[in-house]
Design a protein around this motif. Structure first.
Motif, PDB file in Angstrom:
ATOM      1  N   CYS A 205     112.307 105.327  59.498  1.00 28.57           N
ATOM      2  CA  CYS A 205     111.516 104.197  58.987  1.00 28.57           C
ATOM      3  C   CYS A 205     111.314 103.172  60.092  1.00 28.57           C
ATOM      4  O   CYS A 205     112.288 102.693  60.690  1.00 28.57           O
ATOM      5  CB  CYS A 205     112.213 103.573  57.782  1.00 28.57           C
ATOM      6  N   SER A 206     110.076 102.811  60.339  1.00 28.55           N
ATOM      7  CA  SER A 206     109.739 101.848  61.386  1.00 28.55           C
ATOM      8  C   SER A 206     108.857 100.762  60.776  1.00 28.55           C
ATOM      9  O   SER A 206     108.123 100.990  59.809  1.00 28.55           O
ATOM     10  CB  SER A 206     109.025 102.542  62.540  1.00 28.55           C
ATOM     11  N   CYS A 207     108.959  99.531  61.316  1.00 29.40           N
ATOM     12  CA  CYS A 207     108.166  98.412  60.800  1.00 29.40           C
ATOM     13  C   CYS A 207     106.675  98.644  61.071  1.00 29.40           C
ATOM     14  O   CYS A 207     106.280  99.268  62.070  1.00 29.40           O
ATOM     15  CB  CYS A 207     108.606  97.105  61.460  1.00 29.40           C
ATOM     16  N   LEU A 208     105.867  98.116  60.168  1.00 30.83           N
ATOM     17  CA  LEU A 208     104.424  98.197  60.341  1.00 30.83           C
ATOM     18  C   LEU A 208     103.974  97.366  61.531  1.00 30.83           C
ATOM     19  O   LEU A 208     104.726  96.525  62.061  1.00 30.83           O
ATOM     20  CB  LEU A 208     103.714  97.733  59.065  1.00 30.83           C
ATOM     21  N   HIS A 209     102.744  97.590  61.949  1.00 31.45           N
ATOM     22  CA  HIS A 209     102.200  96.819  63.065  1.00 31.45           C
ATOM     23  C   HIS A 209     102.129  95.343  62.688  1.00 31.45           C
ATOM     24  O   HIS A 209     101.647  94.983  61.624  1.00 31.45           O
ATOM     25  CB  HIS A 209     100.792  97.343  63.420  1.00 31.45           C
ATOM     26  N   GLY A 210     102.615  94.485  63.559  1.00 25.37           N
ATOM     27  CA  GLY A 210     102.634  93.047  63.306  1.00 25.37           C
ATOM     28  C   GLY A 210     103.926  92.582  62.648  1.00 25.37           C
ATOM     29  O   GLY A 210     104.036  91.404  62.315  1.00 25.37           O
ATOM     30  N   ARG A 213     111.903  93.931  62.911  1.00 28.20           N
ATOM     31  CA  ARG A 213     113.092  94.054  62.050  1.00 28.20           C
ATOM     32  C   ARG A 213     114.058  92.922  62.349  1.00 28.20           C
ATOM     33  O   ARG A 213     114.422  92.682  63.507  1.00 28.20           O
ATOM     34  CB  ARG A 213     113.774  95.410  62.245  1.00 28.20           C
ATOM     35  N   ARG A 214     114.464  92.227  61.273  1.00 34.80           N
ATOM     36  CA  ARG A 214     115.439  91.162  61.412  1.00 34.80           C
ATOM     37  C   ARG A 214     116.829  91.799  61.556  1.00 34.80           C
ATOM     38  O   ARG A 214     117.217  92.647  60.756  1.00 34.80           O
ATOM     39  CB  ARG A 214     115.391  90.233  60.212  1.00 34.80           C
ATOM     40  N   GLU A 215     117.571  91.330  62.608  1.00 36.17           N
ATOM     41  CA  GLU A 215     118.859  91.972  62.919  1.00 36.17           C
ATOM     42  C   GLU A 215     119.902  91.689  61.846  1.00 36.17           C
ATOM     43  O   GLU A 215     120.755  92.511  61.570  1.00 36.17           O
ATOM     44  CB  GLU A 215     119.359  91.480  64.281  1.00 36.17           C
ATOM     45  N   VAL A 216     119.850  90.534  61.216  1.00 42.77           N
ATOM     46  CA  VAL A 216     120.910  90.161  60.273  1.00 42.77           C
ATOM     47  C   VAL A 216     120.766  90.956  58.994  1.00 42.77           C
ATOM     48  O   VAL A 216     121.704  91.631  58.557  1.00 42.77           O
ATOM     49  CB  VAL A 216     120.879  88.645  60.010  1.00 42.77           C
ATOM     50  N   GLU A 219     115.684  93.796  57.520  1.00 42.97           N
ATOM     51  CA  GLU A 219     114.387  93.941  56.876  1.00 42.97           C
ATOM     52  C   GLU A 219     113.281  93.617  57.873  1.00 42.97           C
ATOM     53  O   GLU A 219     113.514  92.973  58.901  1.00 42.97           O
ATOM     54  CB  GLU A 219     114.293  93.028  55.668  1.00 42.97           C
ATOM     55  N   CYS A 220     112.067  94.105  57.588  1.00 42.67           N
ATOM     56  CA  CYS A 220     110.930  93.890  58.484  1.00 42.67           C
ATOM     57  C   CYS A 220     110.216  92.597  58.076  1.00 42.67           C
ATOM     58  O   CYS A 220     109.820  92.438  56.908  1.00 42.67           O
ATOM     59  CB  CYS A 220     109.966  95.074  58.421  1.00 42.67           C
ATOM     60  N   VAL A 221     110.050  91.691  59.048  1.00 42.51           N
ATOM     61  CA  VAL A 221     109.373  90.407  58.799  1.00 42.51           C
ATOM     62  C   VAL A 221     108.212  90.293  59.779  1.00 42.51           C
ATOM     63  O   VAL A 221     108.154  90.979  60.806  1.00 42.51           O
ATOM     64  CB  VAL A 221     110.350  89.230  58.950  1.00 42.51           C
ATOM     65  N   MET A 222     107.307  89.388  59.463  1.00 41.38           N
ATOM     66  CA  MET A 222     106.093  89.222  60.278  1.00 41.38           C
ATOM     67  C   MET A 222     106.447  88.576  61.610  1.00 41.38           C
ATOM     68  O   MET A 222     107.347  87.754  61.706  1.00 41.38           O
ATOM     69  CB  MET A 222     105.085  88.358  59.511  1.00 41.38           C
TER      70      MET A 222
END
Length: 1019
Positions: A205-210, A213-216, A219-222
């Motif tokens: 699973c990889s974050c979408l373009h733009g 991933r938040r290290e804490v 989750e994927c954030v903008m």
């Protein structure tokens, strides 16, 4: 959904729930009794307890979550779960109710949570999820829950509450598993599955373009450089394909780490995706593509019987939830079964594809749906199963009808041949008809029925067989038990008989009468015409009738026999009493007979003799012949004669009537035995055998050697491999039976050769194994003083009794078994060989020897009438101290090299032959003794010299000086230089000073006794 009975998985789930409750120590309160009563008929709760501070172990992956907006308390939440047939657990956090359809019992175990109450409404039945893993995952992924709210803050509170509700307090959400399978498993929010290769379906699973991933939290954030989209919520109505009683119900996305949408009963509102909680930026960025929920209804079909592919068409449709028109569909095949026929598909760019010619297995498809501003993907499958099995009823097969006759009263009826397509589950035997009073045995649930104690009549028995699904088959059989037939007896009084006066007595035998069940009564009577004749009859109620005082004439006697049920049978017998025959019969032995060897038997027949009667006597005799023939019997009409050999035999037949043998006649017959050709004899040494010592004589029987005429010569010879010991006695080596004595243990081989009168011969060998007596190592040999020719039996008995007394112990009584009694060569002294027995056990030979030597020879020899000269075992068992061998003949030890006998032990101790001393050690000891003796002698002599020499006065040496002349008196003596050689010569034991004479001596002067002339030394 149809309810099922509690299965094994349900029991496991209940047990796990109870164990977790006990382990957590949480004792919840029960639901209201009125609610339980109301729900009792429709939905009996599995566990009516309310478990506080509890969540499910599977968290968000536990199954499908349904939010019930109208339920704000536990009673309403449980009520809603009860009336939803797919709901298993009701959860309440604060005032938010969620019903859960569990995926499995393992992920729905209760565990500690934060502020959540749980009620287990139904047990988990794993049979509800049989469509495959792909179908379950797609249902959970595509049917996302959508939350209804009026304000953004309300949605946020609900989302926060549901996160607490679906996450146990001990579960860490950071750094979860980011592996995925392309097309089958969605990643988290703002994530996509990136394959690990061009032809691989597994990925990460990889974050979408733009997004990043938040290290804490993981989750994927903008990205901060991208302008955040508006966070205001916009309401839109969505439609779910799942409708139950007019209410729209959707399911939580179990694969997403956060809850993005929910469906509330009666109203469905869509929420925007959550983004990172970062402040909005004034920098503009492209609007992200929205996520479109796509659902596929999976299909399961079954092949038709006797087909290898599915003949009908199958459609697979995709539903884009919340999407407007202008959707674009693209179908891709991800997986198909291994088959030569790959099938066909049409409509890959439409909402519904059509499949045909499918083989058995699973087909997995991926669909990509694109609409303006939104994008969605989903995976579905079509499962083709093998043809459904149509259960056929079992077929009962039992053994055919049987007919038995008493007294046989048992029968076995076999039903194990019954068949079923899935196996017989149970058997049951029933009695349809039977004679009154007969019942089946208690054990009737078996495949083979055994009936016993049957009574006459007809039996109809039915076998019922049942398979696992309850289908039944039956079959009947008939057993006919026939009453036993009792046949009448058959009387038998024997044949008619003739007797001659003066014989007046006879016995009639009726014991040959028969009956199938036995005869109970016998009755003898005279015939009706002989009722007036005088005769004495005895034992008329027995099988044997004794008649006496018979007169000349004929008599008829009738025998009547009766069985147990009164059936009877009669027979008669006639007795003829005649006057005595005064003329002698004429013997006739028929003509002469000639036989040819190797035939050695002949039958003689005297039946052609005349004037014979019932009381005729016959007697055969041999008058001459080469040997004595053997008669089978000599007093019968026909006799067999055997054992004939070459030559002529004369036999005679003598016959007479009555009791007067003087009135007889005789006829002779000649039997000639001829030989056409000579057949060599056949030697037979008797076969191999074995004997066990002690044995006095060994007998070998060769008398079974045969010849067509006769064996004339016998010769026994010892084979070259045979032992030489043993002596043939009585010249038996030239007789049929060989006898030899003085054998020893080992193998003997003898060769027997036999000859006939024409010189033909034959040989045979025999092996005799002479074995040692089992206790030969324990045999003891005793030599006593006395002459073997003068020893009496009483002296021998007394000697043995006294030896037994010496061998008695407190624990056992010893008896002596005498084996042999012989005399020693030359001396004639008595030698006894015996075994000592203590009960059934044999006393060890060395132990007996030790006891007799100690108690008799050394202490109590005078108690025996005959002196005991020596005692030893028959087999020498002296190990010679382990350094030699014992010579059997002399009982002496032959020591090894560098070893010798200890004469101290031999002559001063126990007197046993030995090899105790080493020659090297003896030589060293002798040297040491000589050395020590010399030193002691020298020391003693020196001591004596000192002691004796100290008491005498030492002799004074004469002075070594001469008188000086007067004129030289004034001359002074000069002292000698140190180290002068005269110093040592002048030493003495006296204190006398040696003076030198300086006067000139005349030649005529003689040396005085005691003086010594010393040379002058210049200084």
């Amino acid at each position: 959904m149809k309810r099922k009975y509690v299965s094994a998985n349900s029991l496991i789930f209940i047990s796990l729930v109870c164990l977790l409750i006990l382990a957590s120590g949480c004792l919840g309160t029960s639901l209201d009794a009125s609610l339980l009563k109301e729900l009792g008929h429709h939905c009996p709760l599995t566990d009516p307890e309310i478990h506080e501070d509890t969540v499910l172990s599977g968290a968000k992956d536990a199954g499908n979550y349904v939010v019930i907006a109208d339920a704000t308390n536990m009673a309403a939440c449980v009520h809603a779960c009860c009336y939803n047939s797919s709901c298993h657990v009701a959860l309440l956090h604060k005032q938010h109710c969620v019903n859960l359809e569990c995926k499995s019992a393992e992920v729905c175990q209760l565990t500690a949570g934060n502020g959540t109450s749980v009620v287990v409404v139904r047990s988990v039945d794993l049979g509800n999820h049989s469509e495959g893993d792909a179908q379950w995952k797609e249902q959970n992924r595509d049917k996302s829950l959508i939350v209804s709210s009026e304000t953004g803050s309300g949605n946020k509170n609900l989302n926060d509450d549901l996160r607490v509700l679906t996450n146990p307090s001990n579960i860490t959400q950071v750094g979860g598993d980011r592996r995925c399978e392309y097309g089958l498993r969605h990643c988290g929010k703002n994530e996509e599955c990136v394959p690990l290769g061009n032809r691989r379906r597994d990925g990460v699973c990889s974050c979408l373009h733009g997004f990043h991933r938040r290290e804490v939290m993981g989750e994927c954030v903008m990205d901060e450089s991208t302008t955040s989209a508006s966070t205001e919520e916009s309401e839109s109505t969505t439609y779910s394909p799942d409708v139950d009683d007019g209410k729209t119900i959707s399911h939580m996305n179990s694969s997403s780490p956060d809850i993005s949408s929910f469906t509330v009963a009666s109203t469905t509102v869509a929420l925007p995706l959550e983004f990172a909680s970062t402040p909005a930026s004034n920098v503009s960025s492209p609007k992200p593509v929205g996520k479109l929920v796509v659902s596929i209804n999976n299909k399961t079909v079954y092949l038709h019987p006797d087909t290898t592919f599915y003949e009908d068409r199958v459609t697979l449709s995709a539903y884009a939830i919340g999407a407007k028109s202008n959707c674009k569909y693209e179908w891709t095949l991800l997986q198909q079964p291994q088959s030569d026929d790959h099938g066909s598909v049409s409509g890959t760019n439409s909402q519904t594809i059509t499949l045909s010619h499918l083989s058995e297995g699973v087909y997995i498809f991926k669909v990509v749906v694109d609409a303006p501003g939104v994008h969605g993907e989903a995976a579905g499958n079509v499962t083709v199963h093998s043809p459904k099995r149509i259960n056929q009823p079992p077929k009962a097969i039992i053994s055919p009808s049987q007919e038995i006759k008493l007294p046989t009263s048992g029968v076995i009826i076999d039903g194990s041949g019954s068949t079923d397509d899935d196996g017989i589950e149970s058997y049951h035997w029933e009695m349809v008809t039977a004679p009154l009073g007969y019942k089946l045995p208690d054990q009737t649930e078996i495949s083979t029925l055994q009936l016993t104690d049957l009574i006459p009549g007809n039996y109809t028995i039915m076998l019922r067989v049942r398979d696992k699904e309850g289908l039944e088959g039956n079959a009947t059989t008939v057993v006919n038990v026939i009453k036993e037939t009792d046949y009448p007896p058959t009387a038998n009084a024997g044949g008619d008989q003739i007797i001659y006066l003066p014989q007046t007595e006879i016995i009639l035998y009726g014991n040959l009468s028969t009956d199938d069940h036995g005869i109970d009564e016998w009755e003898w009577t005279k015939g009706p015409k002989d009722s007036g004749k005088a005769v004495d009859m005895q034992d008329t109620r027995t099988p044997f009738l004794r008649l006496s005082n018979l007169e000349e004439g004929h008599y008829q006697f009738i025998l009547r026999v009766t069985d147990s049920i009164g059936q009877s049978s009669n027979t008669s017998v006639y007795i003829y009493v005649q006057k005595p025959n005064l003329t002698a019969p004429k013997a006739n032995a028929r003509g002469d007979v000639q036989i040819v060897l190797p035939n050695t038997t002949v039958m003689l027949d005297g039946s052609h003799s005349t004037d014979t009667a019932v009381n005729t006597h016959w007697l055969w005799k041999q008058f001459s012949g080469p040997n004595t023939a053997h008669f089978s019997k000599m007093d019968e009409v026909k006799v067999n004669i055997s054992g004939l050999t070459k030559g002529k035999y004369v036999f005679g037949l003598t016959v007479w009537n009555g009791d007067d043998p003087t009135k007889n006649t005789t006829d002779n017959i000649t039997v000639t035995v001829i030989q056409d050709r000579n057949v060599p004899p056949k030697a037979n040494a008797g076969g191999d055998f074995s004997v066990t010592l002690p044995v006095s004589v060994v007998v070998v029987d060769g008398s079974k050697s045969t010849d067509d005429v006769a064996v004339t010569k016998w010769l026994w010879e010892r084979d070259g491999t045979s032992l030489a010991a043993g002596k043939v006695i009585n010249g038996s080596d030239n007789s049929p039976v060989l006898m030899f004595t003085d054998v020893v243990a080992g193998g003997y081989v003898w060769k027997l050769t036999v000859w006939d009168d024409q010189g033909a011969s034959s040989s045979d060998t025999v092996s005799i194994i002479v074995k040692e007596e089992r206790h030969h190592m324990d045999e003891v040999e005793v030599v006593v003083g006395g002459d073997i020719g003068a020893l009496t039996y009483s002296q021998l008995s007394t000697l043995l009794q006294k030896l037994e007394l010496f061998l008695h112990t407190t624990e056992s009584i010893v008896t002596i078994h005498l084996i042999s009694l012989t005399g020693l060569p030359h001396s004639g002294r008595v030698r006894l060989t015996f075994l000592a027995n203590a009960g059934k056990e044999v006393v060890k030979g060395p132990q007996v020897v030790s006891m007799l030597r100690h108690q008799v020879m050394s202490e109590s020899s005078e108690l025996l009438d005959l002196p005991l000269l020596s005692v030893d075992t028959v087999v020498c068992q002296n190990n010679c101290s382990g350094h030699g061998e014992c010579i059997q003949a002399t009982r002496e030890c032959r020591c090894h090299t560098w070893w010798m006998e200890s004469f101290i032990r031999r002559h001063m101790a126990d007197g046993v032959q030995n090899c105790d001393w080493s020659v090297v050690y003896v030589f060293v000891m002798i040297c040491l003794v000589v050395l020590i003796s010399g030193l002691l002698g020298w020391g003693i002599s020196s001591l004596l010299v000192r002691v004796l020499g100290g008491n005498s006065r030492p002799r004074r040496k004469p002075p070594r000086y001469s008188l000086l002349d007067g004129q030289e008196e004034g001359i002074k003596l000069k002292s000698r230089l140190p180290g002068n050689l005269l110093d040592s010569a002048s030493e003495s034991d006296s204190d006398v000073e040696i003076l030198f004479d300086s006067r000139k001596k005349h030649k005529a002067d003689k040396l005085r006794n005691g003086y010594h002339k010393l040379p002058r030394i210049r200084t």
